[in-house]
Design a protein around this motif. Structure first.
Motif, PDB file in Angstrom:
ATOM      1  N   PHE A 162       0.827  -1.205   0.000  1.00 35.53           N
ATOM      2  CA  PHE A 162       0.000   0.000   0.000  1.00 35.53           C
ATOM      3  C   PHE A 162       0.862   1.255   0.000  1.00 35.53           C
ATOM      4  N   PHE A 163       1.884   1.288   0.864  1.00 37.82           N
ATOM      5  CA  PHE A 163       2.745   2.471   0.929  1.00 37.82           C
ATOM      6  C   PHE A 163       3.549   2.656  -0.353  1.00 37.82           C
ATOM      7  N   PHE A 164       3.995   1.561  -0.963  1.00 41.13           N
ATOM      8  CA  PHE A 164       4.707   1.675  -2.236  1.00 41.13           C
ATOM      9  C   PHE A 164       3.782   2.240  -3.315  1.00 41.13           C
ATOM     10  N   ALA A 165       2.560   1.737  -3.381  1.00 47.15           N
ATOM     11  CA  ALA A 165       1.623   2.198  -4.412  1.00 47.15           C
ATOM     12  C   ALA A 165       1.228   3.649  -4.202  1.00 47.15           C
ATOM     13  N   THR A 166       0.990   4.061  -2.950  1.00 48.64           N
ATOM     14  CA  THR A 166       0.628   5.460  -2.708  1.00 48.64           C
ATOM     15  C   THR A 166       1.800   6.393  -2.994  1.00 48.64           C
ATOM     16  N   SER A 167       3.015   5.942  -2.700  1.00 46.82           N
ATOM     17  CA  SER A 167       4.190   6.763  -3.035  1.00 46.82           C
ATOM     18  C   SER A 167       4.318   6.923  -4.537  1.00 46.82           C
ATOM     19  N   LEU A 168       4.072   5.831  -5.271  1.00 42.36           N
ATOM     20  CA  LEU A 168       4.141   5.899  -6.731  1.00 42.36           C
ATOM     21  C   LEU A 168       3.007   6.762  -7.288  1.00 42.36           C
ATOM     22  N   ALA A 169       1.829   6.690  -6.651  1.00 44.49           N
ATOM     23  CA  ALA A 169       0.713   7.541  -7.084  1.00 44.49           C
ATOM     24  C   ALA A 169       1.044   9.012  -6.849  1.00 44.49           C
ATOM     25  N   LEU A 170       1.674   9.331  -5.718  1.00 49.62           N
ATOM     26  CA  LEU A 170       2.102  10.711  -5.462  1.00 49.62           C
ATOM     27  C   LEU A 170       3.088  11.165  -6.523  1.00 49.62           C
ATOM     28  N   PHE A 171       4.022  10.290  -6.887  1.00 47.21           N
ATOM     29  CA  PHE A 171       4.987  10.658  -7.917  1.00 47.21           C
ATOM     30  C   PHE A 171       4.288  10.962  -9.241  1.00 47.21           C
ATOM     31  N   PHE A 172       3.347  10.115  -9.651  1.00 49.06           N
ATOM     32  CA  PHE A 172       2.682  10.326 -10.932  1.00 49.06           C
ATOM     33  C   PHE A 172       1.755  11.537 -10.918  1.00 49.06           C
ATOM     34  N   SER A 173       1.439  12.051  -9.744  1.00 47.26           N
ATOM     35  CA  SER A 173       0.600  13.244  -9.684  1.00 47.26           C
ATOM     36  C   SER A 173       1.428  14.521  -9.630  1.00 47.26           C
ATOM     37  N   THR A 174       2.752  14.400  -9.688  1.00 48.12           N
ATOM     38  CA  THR A 174       3.584  15.610  -9.678  1.00 48.12           C
ATOM     39  C   THR A 174       4.896  15.440 -10.430  1.00 48.12           C
ATOM     40  N   LEU A 220      13.159   2.740 -12.390  1.00 45.12           N
ATOM     41  CA  LEU A 220      12.406   1.928 -11.445  1.00 45.12           C
ATOM     42  C   LEU A 220      12.043   0.580 -12.054  1.00 45.12           C
ATOM     43  N   PHE A 221      11.664   0.588 -13.320  1.00 44.87           N
ATOM     44  CA  PHE A 221      11.308  -0.662 -14.003  1.00 44.87           C
ATOM     45  C   PHE A 221      12.496  -1.622 -14.022  1.00 44.87           C
ATOM     46  N   VAL A 222      13.669  -1.117 -14.397  1.00 46.33           N
ATOM     47  CA  VAL A 222      14.860  -1.975 -14.455  1.00 46.33           C
ATOM     48  C   VAL A 222      15.243  -2.442 -13.055  1.00 46.33           C
ATOM     49  N   LEU A 223      15.078  -1.582 -12.050  1.00 46.92           N
ATOM     50  CA  LEU A 223      15.390  -1.963 -10.670  1.00 46.92           C
ATOM     51  C   LEU A 223      14.503  -3.123 -10.216  1.00 46.92           C
ATOM     52  N   LEU A 224      13.204  -3.020 -10.488  1.00 50.31           N
ATOM     53  CA  LEU A 224      12.290  -4.099 -10.116  1.00 50.31           C
ATOM     54  C   LEU A 224      12.630  -5.383 -10.864  1.00 50.31           C
ATOM     55  N   LEU A 225      13.059  -5.232 -12.115  1.00 52.96           N
ATOM     56  CA  LEU A 225      13.400  -6.393 -12.922  1.00 52.96           C
ATOM     57  C   LEU A 225      14.657  -7.085 -12.397  1.00 52.96           C
ATOM     58  N   LEU A 226      15.673  -6.290 -12.089  1.00 51.75           N
ATOM     59  CA  LEU A 226      16.941  -6.850 -11.638  1.00 51.75           C
ATOM     60  C   LEU A 226      16.814  -7.553 -10.286  1.00 51.75           C
ATOM     61  N   THR A 227      15.960  -7.026  -9.443  1.00 50.05           N
ATOM     62  CA  THR A 227      15.835  -7.601  -8.105  1.00 50.05           C
ATOM     63  C   THR A 227      14.768  -8.682  -8.024  1.00 50.05           C
ATOM     64  N   GLY A 228      14.110  -8.987  -9.129  1.00 44.43           N
ATOM     65  CA  GLY A 228      13.109 -10.042  -9.141  1.00 44.43           C
ATOM     66  C   GLY A 228      11.805  -9.669  -8.480  1.00 44.43           C
ATOM     67  N   ASN A 229      11.537  -8.357  -8.331  1.00 45.52           N
ATOM     68  CA  ASN A 229      10.323  -7.908  -7.642  1.00 45.52           C
ATOM     69  C   ASN A 229       9.238  -7.415  -8.587  1.00 45.52           C
ATOM     70  N   LEU A 230       9.494  -7.435  -9.897  1.00 43.25           N
ATOM     71  CA  LEU A 230       8.535  -6.856 -10.840  1.00 43.25           C
ATOM     72  C   LEU A 230       7.194  -7.587 -10.806  1.00 43.25           C
ATOM     73  N   ALA A 231       7.233  -8.904 -10.900  1.00 49.26           N
ATOM     74  CA  ALA A 231       5.981  -9.662 -10.909  1.00 49.26           C
ATOM     75  C   ALA A 231       5.245  -9.504  -9.594  1.00 49.26           C
ATOM     76  N   LEU A 232       5.994  -9.457  -8.504  1.00 51.91           N
ATOM     77  CA  LEU A 232       5.384  -9.295  -7.186  1.00 51.91           C
ATOM     78  C   LEU A 232       4.643  -7.973  -7.076  1.00 51.91           C
ATOM     79  N   ILE A 233       5.258  -6.904  -7.563  1.00 53.08           N
ATOM     80  CA  ILE A 233       4.640  -5.577  -7.515  1.00 53.08           C
ATOM     81  C   ILE A 233       3.425  -5.513  -8.433  1.00 53.08           C
ATOM     82  N   LEU A 234       3.551  -6.109  -9.613  1.00 50.51           N
ATOM     83  CA  LEU A 234       2.453  -6.057 -10.580  1.00 50.51           C
ATOM     84  C   LEU A 234       1.215  -6.802 -10.090  1.00 50.51           C
ATOM     85  N   ARG A 235       1.396  -7.756  -9.198  1.00 50.56           N
ATOM     86  CA  ARG A 235       0.254  -8.497  -8.679  1.00 50.56           C
ATOM     87  C   ARG A 235      -0.450  -7.787  -7.524  1.00 50.56           C
ATOM     88  N   SER A 236       0.113  -6.691  -7.062  1.00 48.76           N
ATOM     89  CA  SER A 236      -0.461  -5.979  -5.927  1.00 48.76           C
ATOM     90  C   SER A 236      -1.747  -5.253  -6.335  1.00 48.76           C
TER      91      SER A 236
END
Length: 545
Positions: free
Chosen positions: A181-193, A204-220
């Motif tokens: 929830f906190f990650f998504a709200t932080s990202l929403a704040l970023f996209f609003s400014t 951020l996309f490459v970071l999530l990919l390299l650390t293996g967290n992309l699929a985990l985040i996308l399922r949230s």
């Protein structure tokens, strides 16, 4: 990656003392010797846009305009909504002058420093966290950015740090409903400014990919928050484009390319290039490169195939951050250097520069760290002192004096049936501060004679100043026999401004006009009119040049 031992490396008194110093520094840097008058157009436009919420009267027409303004605000809805809420809270008690309007920037910058410290502490330890936060807060560009009423720069950096911090929490502590929830709200704040999204989101996309967290985040489930904002603005941009509205190039999705990729031809290019040269030759500008080289020399995963083909296990979090933040720094630097006003747009790489520099510096002696920070502090203040928002000598308050006179003595000139000629910024500001419903023609270029070729027949009154004499078009215009000069406003520096009325056959020379002192009238405006409810009148009239 397991998080480091978070035991304290510094006494609580030291950390509280550094926090108090940071707050005092940001407060002084933001507030010291600010002018009393917002400059025209950007500063006064941001101030006036922040008064729209307080002006709503329940009529659907104004509410519709307010909703349109949320979508159309070029720096995103976060800044627009925050400033409207802030001005609504303080507008009845304090003047909405540059000092009041700047204060949120200092507070947001301090909060960004605290988040940078928490992020650095989680990744490495408190020494790295303090170095990272100090390099961000004392970086020279920050002083050039926070002394203004707009806050999108501070909000962008804060939202970037929040996204990084919440991601690191997920990587270290695991994916929980609260963390997602906190990650998504932080990202929403970023996209609003975040006008810096062309450089931040690929990182951020490459970071999530390299650390293996992309699929985990996308399922949230909570990822619908930032995706919803993107969807709304994508639909809004398409709607404007389909209807042939030029505003399609000024939404938060398209404006970064207009703002960052198109040079402005700004005359401030040369001074800023000199400042950047000093920045690099002092050694400060080389720190991110040293940090980058040092990070790669310590990396635990250098297999290029692992960067390109993700069939292997995810790489170490710190190695992934070093690799992707370097990409962020390089792409962002290209965007920054494509703009003429270099220092103002340095926020695009503010976080990666501070992070990479901290990678190099935190391993050095405390004496070396303090020396570098003192050099950075000196450069920061040198830029602030040379800023146009830094006032030492007598300030130009003529626009406030004229506004006071119009409100109290000539409200008949401020009605919708009247039209005013307001050449240049001083006259434009006077008309804006007076908050009239009158029509107006505002001319930025003092040499623009084409707009004046038709003479004064379209106008009922005008504001002029001595610097216009001798300019093409103006010299003849200001000697027009139709002008009855009413008032000469004079300040302690003997600068004058003239208020004239177009009266066919009733002209009066300037020498016979009433002379009024600027200071008492300007003080009266600051104390009586530079707040609500006066500033909620005719707020939808915010003309550009």
């Amino acid at each position: 990656m397991t998080k480091p031992d978070l035991k304290s490396e510094f006494a609580p008194a030291v950390k509280w003392g550094l926090t108090a110093f940071g707050f005092l520094h940001l407060l002084l840097m933001g507030q010291l010797f600010l002018p009393t008058v917002h400059y025209y157009f950007d500063a006064v436009g941001i101030r006036d846009a922040g008064t729209l919420l307080a002006s709503l009267d329940g009529a659907w027409g104004n509410t519709e305009k307010f909703l349109y303004a949320i979508l159309h605000h070029v720096e995103g809805p976060a800044q627009f909504l925050f400033l409207n809420a802030y001005y609504l809270f303080v507008g009845n008690s304090f003047p909405l002058d540059p000092s009041t309007c700047q204060l949120p920037n200092s507070l947001i910058a301090l909060l960004s420093g605290l988040v940078a410290f928490l992020l650095g502490r989680r990744l490495v330890g408190e020494r790295f966290g303090l170095t990272f936060a100090a390099l961000y807060l004392l970086t020279p560009w920050l002083g050039a950015a926070i002394r203004y009423p707009w806050i999108y720069i501070s909000l962008t950096n804060l939202s970037e740090l929040l996204v990084l911090h919440t991601f690191v929490v997920i990587a270290q502590d695991g994916s929980t409903r609260k963390n997602n929830f906190f990650f998504a709200t932080s990202l929403a704040l970023f996209f609003s400014t975040g006008l810096s999204w062309p450089s931040f989101i690929p990182f951020l996309f490459v970071l999530l990919l390299l650390t293996g967290n992309l699929a985990l985040i996308l399922r949230s489930f909570w990822l619908l928050l930032p995706l919803g904002i993107i969807g709304i603005y994508a639909a809004w941009t398409y709607l404007l484009f389909r209807n042939g509205n030029p505003g399609f190039s000024s939404t938060i999705l398209t404006y970064p390319f207009q703002k960052l990729l198109v040079g402005s031809g700004n005359e401030s290019l040369l001074p800023d290039l000199k400042f950047v040269a000093v920045f690099f030759f002092s050694g400060l500008g080389l720190l991110p490169f040293f940090g980058c080289a040092g990070a790669y020399s310590r990396t635990r995963y250098i297999d290029v195939r692992g960067f390109l083909c993700f069939y292997k296990s995810p790489i170490c979090l710190m190695d992934a951050l070093n690799a992707t933040i370097t990409i962020w720094f390089c792409v962002g630097s290209l965007l920054v250097l494509s703009r003429a006003s270099i220092l103002m747009y340095f926020y695009v790489v503010g976080i990666p520069v501070a992070f990479l520099a901290a990678q190099f510096l935190y391993r050095r002696s405390t004496r070396t760290i303090l020396l570098i920070l003192l050099i950075s502090l000196a450069l920061q203040w040198s830029k602030v002192i040379n800023d146009r928002q830094f006032v030492v000598n007598a300030e130009d308050l003529r626009s406030l004096a004229i506004a006071t006179y119009l409100i109290e003595n000539r409200p008949d000139l401020l009605v919708a049936e009247k039209n005013a000629l307001l050449p240049r910024s001083m006259g434009a500001n006077a008309g804006q501060y007076a908050r009239g419903a009158h029509g107006r023609l505002i001319i930025q270029d003092a040499n623009n004679s084409d707009l004046l070729s038709s003479g004064l027949k379209k106008f009922d009154w005008l504001i002029a100043e001595p610097t216009l004499l001798g300019r093409p078009g103006y010299d003849l215009l200001l000697r027009d026999p139709q002008i009855k000069w009413r008032v000469r406003f004079r300040d302690e520096e003997n600068r004058e401004a003239w208020l004239g009325e177009i009266c066919d056959g009733q002209a009066a020379p300037l020498e016979l006009a009433q002379v009024l002192e600027v200071a008492p009238l300007a003080k009266q405006f600051s104390e009586r009119y530079d707040r609500f409810p006066h500033l909620t009148r005719n707020v939808w009239i915010i003309p550009r040049y």
